[in-house]
Design an enzyme around this catalytic site. Structure first.
Site, short mmCIF file in Angstrom:
data_model
loop_
_atom_site.label_atom_id
_atom_site.label_comp_id
_atom_site.label_asym_id
_atom_site.label_seq_id
_atom_site.Cartn_x
_atom_site.Cartn_y
_atom_site.Cartn_z
N LYS A 158 0.83 -1.19 0.00
CA LYS A 158 0.00 0.00 0.00
C LYS A 158 0.87 1.25 0.00
CE LYS A 158 0.72 1.97 3.32
NZ LYS A 158 1.96 2.47 4.02
N TYR A 246 -4.57 3.91 6.34
CA TYR A 246 -5.13 2.94 7.29
C TYR A 246 -6.46 3.46 7.86
CZ TYR A 246 -0.67 0.53 7.20
OH TYR A 246 0.45 -0.16 6.80
P1 NDP Z 1 12.39 1.77 2.69
O1 NDP Z 1 12.83 3.11 2.32
O2 NDP Z 1 12.84 1.23 4.01
O3 NDP Z 1 12.81 0.70 1.59
C1 NDP Z 1 12.52 0.84 0.24
C2 NDP Z 1 13.45 0.00 -0.56
O4 NDP Z 1 13.08 0.13 -1.94
C3 NDP Z 1 14.92 0.44 -0.50
O5 NDP Z 1 15.62 -0.14 0.56
C4 NDP Z 1 15.46 -0.03 -1.84
O6 NDP Z 1 15.76 -1.42 -1.75
C5 NDP Z 1 14.24 0.08 -2.75
N1 NDP Z 1 14.30 1.28 -3.61
C6 NDP Z 1 14.37 1.24 -4.96
N2 NDP Z 1 14.40 2.46 -5.48
C7 NDP Z 1 14.36 3.33 -4.45
C8 NDP Z 1 14.42 4.75 -4.38
N3 NDP Z 1 14.46 5.52 -5.46
N4 NDP Z 1 14.38 5.32 -3.15
C9 NDP Z 1 14.32 4.58 -2.04
N5 NDP Z 1 14.28 3.22 -2.06
C10 NDP Z 1 14.31 2.58 -3.26
O7 NDP Z 1 10.78 1.77 2.62
P2 NDP Z 1 9.76 0.81 3.36
O8 NDP Z 1 10.30 -0.57 3.34
O9 NDP Z 1 9.37 1.40 4.65
O10 NDP Z 1 8.47 0.93 2.40
C11 NDP Z 1 8.40 0.24 1.17
C12 NDP Z 1 6.94 0.08 0.76
O11 NDP Z 1 6.25 -0.66 1.75
C13 NDP Z 1 6.17 1.39 0.61
O12 NDP Z 1 5.26 1.30 -0.44
C14 NDP Z 1 5.40 1.50 1.91
O13 NDP Z 1 4.22 2.25 1.78
C15 NDP Z 1 5.12 0.06 2.21
N6 NDP Z 1 5.00 -0.19 3.64
C16 NDP Z 1 3.91 -0.89 4.07
C17 NDP Z 1 3.74 -1.14 5.40
C18 NDP Z 1 2.58 -1.92 5.88
O14 NDP Z 1 2.39 -1.99 7.09
N7 NDP Z 1 1.80 -2.53 4.99
C19 NDP Z 1 4.69 -0.62 6.40
C20 NDP Z 1 5.84 0.05 5.84
C21 NDP Z 1 5.96 0.27 4.50
P3 NDP Z 1 17.17 -1.98 -2.33
O15 NDP Z 1 18.24 -1.23 -1.62
O16 NDP Z 1 17.09 -3.43 -1.97
O17 NDP Z 1 17.16 -1.76 -3.81
#
Ligand code: NDP
Length: 403
Positions: A158, A246
């Site tokens: 989401k 949410y």
């Molecule tokens: P993070 O910033 O922690 O991680 C995102 C990851 O995406 C990065 O570590 C990287 O992985 C990859 N990535 C690729 N391109 C980019 C870019 N341009 N900028 C930043 N990151 C990039 O985010 P979250 O893990 O917190 O969130 C990711 C998704 O999950 C979002 O859509 C968020 O809304 C969703 N989410 C849902 C939750 C829920 O409870 N359902 C809770 C938290 C988040 P790599 O280094 O491996 O390439």
């Protein structure tokens, strides 16, 4: 007088419904920067498993995890140890060091570790049946399309995307590929929220009259170039897509009807780099056909909260915290105050993963399909449209704005 001028008669809100044409051109568009997948450093506090989780059933579905960020590494990937029918088959990352460390810890073979550049090769990898998109939200639409092009089913985090147009493309791409699309709305698998839905359907508080939701936290110093969550190309307006969604979801599954109109306001403090592109607060007020009214607020600049209150004619259902990862609490008020503890909130993660696996294997209906994500993006667009034009937006039953 222009259409916008007409709408602003009286110095503000008018009774007239807004139309898309009346909304300032930049309101529904991305502001700046390109949305592109780029590897990031390992998040803080990640504990990798000492031994890889085992797949439990021979018909377990192999998932490719796309984006090894905070949510993937600290919440979702560890939950594969609790799934019945889902396992990590591949990982996709722009950071080679993470590919190596996470791949080793989860027992992902080296030839099932993909970069964003090599992702398309996943099409011929039969170990992978589903792709889990855990990238910044502005990348969901593009990478969902790529996963469908590779012939895989998709679990997309989401918000589904940043616009209803993107959602429609994602749904169409899934249909063309004849593959499933599920949105990561974990509260639909969380015992308290499921019980709340049943209680409201069973008139536990009498007919609903007032509903309030708040999801907030205070973001530390940052800027759009440092943090995708405040970067419009990657996050849309900010807190509403991230946290407020949410509350938006809860309002819909507790009221069990779509709003017929809403009005909203947004705030962005001048000169604060955190809010150069994102909103600090987004608040909206909805009216439902039944006569119930909802107030939803979300913020990146106020102390942490996450509650839902649903008040009917004979009592209230209080959820606080309502939709966290763990620690949910819930009370019924009216007569006796009674706490309800229907189960461990932490089952939500594994159940969500198993649900998609069950849909793939057994053809069960997906509880949180792309159509639900689309509906929510339509409401988010209506909220921004109302805030931008300063008036009430009337809605069709599918959440689109009435012309
Ligand atoms: P993070 O910033 O922690 O991680 C995102 C990851 O995406 C990065 O570590 C990287 O992985 C990859 N990535 C690729 N391109 C980019 C870019 N341009 N900028 C930043 N990151 C990039 O985010 P979250 O893990 O917190 O969130 C990711 C998704 O999950 C979002 O859509 C968020 O809304 C969703 N989410 C849902 C939750 C829920 O409870 N359902 C809770 C938290 C988040 P790599 O280094 O491996 O390439």
């Amino acid at each position: 007088m222009t259409r916008r001028g007409f709408l602003k008669v009286g110095g503000g809100v008018t009774a007239a419904s807004l139309t898309l044409a009346a909304i300032p051109a930049d309101t529904l568009m991305r502001a700046s920067g390109a949305a592109r997948a780029v590897g990031q450093r390992m998040p803080n506090g990640v504990e990798l498993p000492a031994t890889p989780p085992r797949r439990k059933r021979p018909d377990s579905v192999g998932f490719a995890i796309v984006g090894l960020g905070d949510y993937a590494l600290r919440q979702m990937m560890p939950r594969f140890a609790q799934t019945e029918r889902a396992h990590v088959a591949a990982i996709v990352s722009g950071n080679p060091d993470k590919l190596s460390r996470v791949g080793d810890a989860y027992g992902v073979p080296p030839d099932a570790r993909y970069s964003y550049e090599t992702f398309a090769n996943i099409a011929s990898d039969d170990r992978v049946e589903a792709v889990y998109i855990v990238l910044p939200s502005g990348l969901h639409a593009d990478w969902t399309a790529r996963a469908f092009a590779a012939g895989k089913h998709v679990l997309c985090e989401k918000p589904m995307a940043l616009s209803s147009a993107e959602c429609e493309h994602m749904i169409a791409a899934g249909r063309r590929a004849d593959r499933k699309l599920m949105i990561g709305y974990r509260s639909h698998f969380e015992p308290h929220n499921l019980e709340a839905m049943a209680l409201m359907a069973g008139s536990a508080v009498g007919p609903l009259r007032l509903l309030r939701t708040e999801q907030s936290y205070r973001m530390g110093p940052t800027s759009p170039s440092e943090n995708w969550r405040v970067n419009r190309a990657l996050a849309g307006g900010g807190p509403l897509e991230d946290l407020g969604i949410y509350g938006l979801q809860a309002a819909l599954y507790l009221a069990r009807e779509m709003p017929e109109s809403l009005s909203a306001t947004t705030f962005r403090p001048a000169g604060d780099p955190r809010f150069a592109e994102a909103f600090a607060h987004v608040a909206s007020q909805w009216r439902f056909p039944s006569g119930a009214v909802a107030q939803l607020a979300t913020s990146y600049d106020s102390s942490g909260t996450n509650f839902v209150h649903a008040r009917g004619t004979t009592g209230a259902l209080i959820m606080d915290p309502a939709t966290d990862y763990s620690g949910q609490r819930m009370w019924l008020e009216g007569g006796e105050r009674r706490e309800i503890s229907p189960g461990d909130p932490e089952v939500q993660f594994a159940r969500q993963l198993d649900h998609l696996a069950d849909a793939i294997r057994d053809g069960i209906r997906i509880r949180t399909p792309g159509e639900m994500g689309l509906r929510d993006l339509r409401l988010i667009e209506a909220i921004y449209a109302s805030a931008a034009a300063g008036g009430t937006v009337r809605l069709n039953p599918d959440g689109t704005m009435r012309h």
